[in-house]
Enzyme design. Structure first.
Site, PDB file in Angstrom:
ATOM      1  N   HIS A 142      -4.347   0.656  -2.804  1.00 36.67           N
ATOM      2  CA  HIS A 142      -4.501  -0.704  -2.279  1.00 36.67           C
ATOM      3  C   HIS A 142      -4.138  -1.671  -3.411  1.00 36.67           C
ATOM      4  O   HIS A 142      -4.788  -1.631  -4.456  1.00 36.67           O
ATOM      5  CB  HIS A 142      -5.946  -0.959  -1.840  1.00 36.67           C
ATOM      6  CG  HIS A 142      -6.388  -0.132  -0.666  1.00 36.67           C
ATOM      7  ND1 HIS A 142      -7.684  -0.151  -0.202  1.00 36.67           N
ATOM      8  CD2 HIS A 142      -5.701   0.718   0.144  1.00 36.67           C
ATOM      9  CE1 HIS A 142      -7.780   0.667   0.849  1.00 36.67           C
ATOM     10  NE2 HIS A 142      -6.602   1.212   1.074  1.00 36.67           N
ATOM     11  N   ASP A 179      -9.289   3.056   7.313  1.00 39.02           N
ATOM     12  CA  ASP A 179      -9.206   4.229   6.435  1.00 39.02           C
ATOM     13  C   ASP A 179     -10.180   5.308   6.905  1.00 39.02           C
ATOM     14  O   ASP A 179      -9.815   6.470   7.052  1.00 39.02           O
ATOM     15  CB  ASP A 179      -9.563   3.856   4.985  1.00 39.02           C
ATOM     16  CG  ASP A 179      -8.435   3.103   4.292  1.00 39.02           C
ATOM     17  OD1 ASP A 179      -7.277   3.214   4.735  1.00 39.02           O
ATOM     18  OD2 ASP A 179      -8.735   2.412   3.301  1.00 39.02           O
ATOM     19  N   HIS A 197      -4.886   6.890  -1.270  1.00 37.39           N
ATOM     20  CA  HIS A 197      -4.339   5.582  -0.889  1.00 37.39           C
ATOM     21  C   HIS A 197      -4.272   4.703  -2.103  1.00 37.39           C
ATOM     22  O   HIS A 197      -5.179   4.733  -2.934  1.00 37.39           O
ATOM     23  CB  HIS A 197      -5.288   4.856   0.076  1.00 37.39           C
ATOM     24  CG  HIS A 197      -5.162   5.276   1.490  1.00 37.39           C
ATOM     25  ND1 HIS A 197      -5.764   4.587   2.499  1.00 37.39           N
ATOM     26  CD2 HIS A 197      -4.514   6.317   2.059  1.00 37.39           C
ATOM     27  CE1 HIS A 197      -5.497   5.196   3.643  1.00 37.39           C
ATOM     28  NE2 HIS A 197      -4.744   6.252   3.400  1.00 37.39           N
ATOM     29  N   GLU A 228       0.853  -1.185   0.000  1.00 35.35           N
ATOM     30  CA  GLU A 228       0.000   0.000   0.000  1.00 35.35           C
ATOM     31  C   GLU A 228       0.895   1.243   0.000  1.00 35.35           C
ATOM     32  O   GLU A 228       2.049   1.194   0.408  1.00 35.35           O
ATOM     33  CB  GLU A 228      -0.898   0.023   1.243  1.00 35.35           C
ATOM     34  CG  GLU A 228      -1.970  -1.050   1.203  1.00 35.35           C
ATOM     35  CD  GLU A 228      -3.153  -0.717   2.121  1.00 35.35           C
ATOM     36  OE1 GLU A 228      -3.158   0.353   2.747  1.00 35.35           O
ATOM     37  OE2 GLU A 228      -4.063  -1.550   2.175  1.00 35.35           O
TER      38      GLU A 228
HETATM   39 ZN    ZN Z   1      -6.356   2.513   2.706  1.00 31.67          ZN
END
Ligand code: ZN
Length: 176
Positions: free
Chosen positions: A101, A112, A99, A36
């Site tokens: 993923h 989150d 973000h 991530e």
């Molecule tokens: Zn995240």
């Protein structure tokens, strides 16, 4: 360059960003491989505050920590960048987080949203309705798949869905 524009189902909040921001993010995601990663979103609001305009996404700060299914964004250098942007002519500022993923489905985790809630209530960020943009490794129409949410301090996160049909500028967003 075309814009991506999304708004909440109740039309109370909208965001847009230039696709050049997406290409930058695409590069950061590729660099992250199977971990991530993330960073912050910088931009401004329209005069009537109904539209968030994302103009920039930063790379992950060097003190960020990451794993295959977790990410803790660091803070190195952010104060500097934000100071510079605020002093510049168009006065851009913190708007939220992005973000990556490394999975096919774009799904925010409860961590989150917990983090976003903390940010929305933090004096330091001074942002009551931060955005969360989540990118996945999946592709949609040859573009990296992503979803966007607004996470208001006093309520549930709401997803921003791509605008379709007539232009939404008459009800939200104002002149652009
Ligand atoms: Zn995240």
């Amino acid at each position: 360059m075309t814009d991506w524009r999304g708004q909440t189902a109740d039309a109370s909040f909208a965001m847009k960003f230039d696709t050049s921001v997406l290409s930058t993010l695409d590069r950061y995601c590729l660099e992250a491989g199977s971990s991530e990663t993330g960073g912050i979103l910088i931009g401004r609001y329209s005069d009537d505050l109904s539209l968030a305009i994302v103009q920039e996404a930063t790379p992950p700060p060097t003190d960020s920590r990451r794993g295959r299914s977790w990410f803790v964004r660091g803070i190195n250098g952010l104060r500097d960048i934000l100071g510079k942007r605020w002093r510049a002519k168009d006065r851009t500022h913190y708007l939220g987080e992005w973000h990556f993923h490394p999975v096919d489905q774009v799904e925010p985790s409860s961590e989150d949203f917990d983090q976003m809630l903390k940010i929305s209530r933090s004096k330091e960020y001074d942002c009551r309705e931060p955005l969360l943009l989540i990118l996945s490794s999946g592709k949609h129409r040859r573009k990296r798949a992503f979803r966007a949410f607004v996470c208001p301090a006093g309520g549930e996160p709401k997803e921003l869905l791509p605008a379709s049909g007539p232009p939404i500028a008459t009800t939200v967003g104002g002149p652009s």
